[in-house]
Design a protein around this motif. Structure first.
Motif, mmCIF file in Angstrom:
data_model
loop_
_atom_site.group_PDB
_atom_site.id
_atom_site.type_symbol
_atom_site.label_atom_id
_atom_site.label_comp_id
_atom_site.label_asym_id
_atom_site.label_seq_id
_atom_site.Cartn_x
_atom_site.Cartn_y
_atom_site.Cartn_z
ATOM 1 N N ARG A 290 -12.907 12.675 4.733
ATOM 2 C CA ARG A 290 -12.908 11.510 5.625
ATOM 3 C C ARG A 290 -13.129 10.213 4.857
ATOM 4 N NH1 ARG A 290 -16.128 10.743 11.289
ATOM 5 N NH2 ARG A 290 -15.166 8.746 11.774
ATOM 6 N N GLY A 291 -13.951 10.263 3.817
ATOM 7 C CA GLY A 291 -14.247 9.057 3.041
ATOM 8 C C GLY A 291 -13.001 8.468 2.403
ATOM 9 N N ALA A 292 -12.205 9.312 1.765
ATOM 10 C CA ALA A 292 -10.966 8.850 1.133
ATOM 11 C C ALA A 292 -10.001 8.317 2.190
ATOM 12 C CB ALA A 292 -10.315 9.974 0.338
ATOM 13 N N ALA A 293 -9.888 9.026 3.304
ATOM 14 C CA ALA A 293 -9.002 8.578 4.380
ATOM 15 C C ALA A 293 -9.457 7.221 4.914
ATOM 16 C CB ALA A 293 -8.965 9.611 5.501
ATOM 17 N N SER A 294 -10.745 7.027 5.059
ATOM 18 C CA SER A 294 -11.273 5.752 5.564
ATOM 19 C C SER A 294 -10.958 4.605 4.608
ATOM 20 C CB SER A 294 -12.783 5.850 5.779
ATOM 21 O OG SER A 294 -13.073 6.763 6.802
ATOM 22 N N MET A 295 -11.056 4.866 3.303
ATOM 23 C CA MET A 295 -10.749 3.833 2.315
ATOM 24 C C MET A 295 -9.276 3.420 2.424
ATOM 25 S SD MET A 295 -10.734 4.003 -1.832
ATOM 26 C CE MET A 295 -9.272 5.023 -1.795
ATOM 27 N N TRP A 296 -8.380 4.398 2.554
ATOM 28 C CA TRP A 296 -6.953 4.093 2.695
ATOM 29 C C TRP A 296 -6.660 3.442 4.044
ATOM 30 C CZ3 TRP A 296 -3.225 3.827 -0.816
ATOM 31 C CH2 TRP A 296 -3.498 4.352 -2.077
ATOM 32 N N ALA A 297 -7.406 3.798 5.079
ATOM 33 C CA ALA A 297 -7.222 3.172 6.391
ATOM 34 C C ALA A 297 -7.533 1.677 6.311
ATOM 35 C CB ALA A 297 -8.103 3.854 7.436
ATOM 36 N N GLU A 298 -8.566 1.313 5.562
ATOM 37 C CA GLU A 298 -8.909 -0.098 5.388
ATOM 38 C C GLU A 298 -7.785 -0.847 4.674
ATOM 39 O OE1 GLU A 298 -12.705 -0.536 3.459
ATOM 40 O OE2 GLU A 298 -13.709 0.725 4.945
ATOM 41 N N LYS A 299 -7.231 -0.244 3.625
ATOM 42 C CA LYS A 299 -6.130 -0.874 2.882
ATOM 43 C C LYS A 299 -4.897 -1.044 3.775
ATOM 44 C CE LYS A 299 -7.407 1.042 -1.603
ATOM 45 N NZ LYS A 299 -6.955 1.869 -2.739
ATOM 46 N N VAL B 83 0.832 -1.200 0.000
ATOM 47 C CA VAL B 83 0.000 0.000 0.000
ATOM 48 C C VAL B 83 0.873 1.259 0.000
ATOM 49 C CG1 VAL B 83 -0.287 0.191 2.502
ATOM 50 C CG2 VAL B 83 -2.091 0.991 1.022
ATOM 51 N N PHE B 84 2.095 1.161 0.480
ATOM 52 C CA PHE B 84 2.985 2.319 0.517
ATOM 53 C C PHE B 84 3.529 2.686 -0.866
ATOM 54 C CE2 PHE B 84 3.016 0.740 4.867
ATOM 55 C CZ PHE B 84 2.689 1.892 5.543
ATOM 56 N N ALA B 85 3.404 1.785 -1.835
ATOM 57 C CA ALA B 85 3.851 2.070 -3.195
ATOM 58 C C ALA B 85 2.700 2.515 -4.099
ATOM 59 C CB ALA B 85 4.519 0.845 -3.791
ATOM 60 N N MET B 86 1.474 2.399 -3.617
ATOM 61 C CA MET B 86 0.304 2.767 -4.413
ATOM 62 C C MET B 86 0.144 4.289 -4.447
ATOM 63 S SD MET B 86 -2.273 -0.140 -2.891
ATOM 64 C CE MET B 86 -3.655 0.320 -3.901
ATOM 65 N N GLU C 147 -8.249 10.249 11.779
ATOM 66 C CA GLU C 147 -8.314 11.297 12.803
ATOM 67 C C GLU C 147 -8.261 12.658 12.118
ATOM 68 O OE1 GLU C 147 -5.080 12.978 15.880
ATOM 69 O OE2 GLU C 147 -5.611 10.876 16.175
ATOM 70 N N LYS C 148 -9.133 13.544 12.528
ATOM 71 C CA LYS C 148 -9.151 14.907 12.002
ATOM 72 C C LYS C 148 -7.984 15.677 12.605
ATOM 73 C CE LYS C 148 -11.490 18.482 10.132
ATOM 74 N NZ LYS C 148 -11.793 18.627 8.745
ATOM 75 N N ILE C 149 -7.159 16.256 11.752
ATOM 76 C CA ILE C 149 -6.044 17.098 12.190
ATOM 77 C C ILE C 149 -6.183 18.414 11.445
ATOM 78 C CG2 ILE C 149 -3.553 17.406 12.266
ATOM 79 C CD1 ILE C 149 -3.256 14.393 12.375
ATOM 80 N N GLY C 150 -6.558 19.456 12.143
ATOM 81 C CA GLY C 150 -6.750 20.756 11.499
ATOM 82 C C GLY C 150 -7.802 20.675 10.420
ATOM 83 N N THR C 151 -7.390 20.902 9.168
ATOM 84 C CA THR C 151 -8.327 20.910 8.049
ATOM 85 C C THR C 151 -8.309 19.611 7.250
ATOM 86 O OG1 THR C 151 -6.625 21.932 6.673
ATOM 87 C CG2 THR C 151 -8.168 23.416 7.773
ATOM 88 N N GLY C 152 -7.578 18.612 7.715
ATOM 89 C CA GLY C 152 -7.480 17.362 6.970
ATOM 90 C C GLY C 152 -7.613 16.138 7.853
ATOM 91 N N TRP C 153 -7.406 14.982 7.235
ATOM 92 C CA TRP C 153 -7.561 13.692 7.909
ATOM 93 C C TRP C 153 -6.292 12.870 7.767
ATOM 94 C CZ3 TRP C 153 -11.970 12.581 10.607
ATOM 95 C CH2 TRP C 153 -13.049 13.439 10.404
ATOM 96 N N ALA C 154 -5.851 12.255 8.851
ATOM 97 C CA ALA C 154 -4.674 11.387 8.867
ATOM 98 C C ALA C 154 -5.106 9.972 9.240
ATOM 99 C CB ALA C 154 -3.657 11.897 9.878
ATOM 100 N N LEU C 155 -4.262 9.009 8.910
ATOM 101 C CA LEU C 155 -4.484 7.619 9.297
ATOM 102 C C LEU C 155 -3.730 7.371 10.590
ATOM 103 C CD1 LEU C 155 -3.865 5.921 5.826
ATOM 104 C CD2 LEU C 155 -5.916 7.060 6.672
ATOM 105 N N CYS C 156 -4.333 6.628 11.502
ATOM 106 C CA CYS C 156 -3.714 6.381 12.813
ATOM 107 C C CYS C 156 -3.791 4.898 13.152
ATOM 108 C CB CYS C 156 -4.445 7.170 13.900
ATOM 109 S SG CYS C 156 -4.452 8.940 13.616
ATOM 110 N N GLY C 157 -2.683 4.366 13.659
ATOM 111 C CA GLY C 157 -2.640 2.967 14.048
ATOM 112 C C GLY C 157 -1.470 2.705 14.973
ATOM 113 N N ASN C 158 -1.237 1.438 15.221
ATOM 114 C CA ASN C 158 -0.162 1.036 16.109
ATOM 115 C C ASN C 158 0.667 -0.035 15.405
ATOM 116 O OD1 ASN C 158 1.129 -0.608 18.341
ATOM 117 N ND2 ASN C 158 0.291 1.113 19.496
ATOM 118 N N VAL C 159 1.980 0.191 15.320
ATOM 119 C CA VAL C 159 2.888 -0.759 14.674
ATOM 120 C C VAL C 159 3.954 -1.150 15.683
ATOM 121 C CG1 VAL C 159 4.540 -1.101 12.801
ATOM 122 C CG2 VAL C 159 2.487 0.270 12.406
ATOM 123 N N ASP C 160 4.013 -2.422 15.992
ATOM 124 C CA ASP C 160 5.010 -2.953 16.937
ATOM 125 C C ASP C 160 5.007 -2.191 18.259
ATOM 126 O OD1 ASP C 160 5.820 -4.869 15.075
ATOM 127 O OD2 ASP C 160 7.292 -3.501 14.188
#
Length: 75
Positions: free
Chosen positions: A24-33, A3-6, A45-58
């Protein structure tokens, strides 16, 4: 293909120097991938005027935005 190369062709906004998903819709689609690739939950997660993906790795909390039409981990 990882997904990091897409390419991310969704609308983006820049908030405090970080390129984020505009909707949010586009961010949610990428969050699923990303969750499918990582094998762990990823939310949006809403950050200012945009949306970021949030998770936990290791055991480390991570946020991802966009850089050059690719997902990029935010510091």
């Amino acid at each position: 293909m990882t997904v990091f190369a897409m390419p991310v062709f969704d609308a983006t906004v820049v908030f405090e120097g970080q390129e984020l998903f505009k909707g949010r819709g586009a961010a949610s689609m990428w969050a699923e991938k990303l969750a499918a690739e990582l094998g762990s939950p990823v939310t949006v997660e809403k950050i200012g005027t945009g949306w970021a993906l949030c998770g936990n790795v290791d055991g480390t909390d991570c946020r991802w935005g966009i850089l050059g039409q690719r997902l990029k981990r935010m510091e």
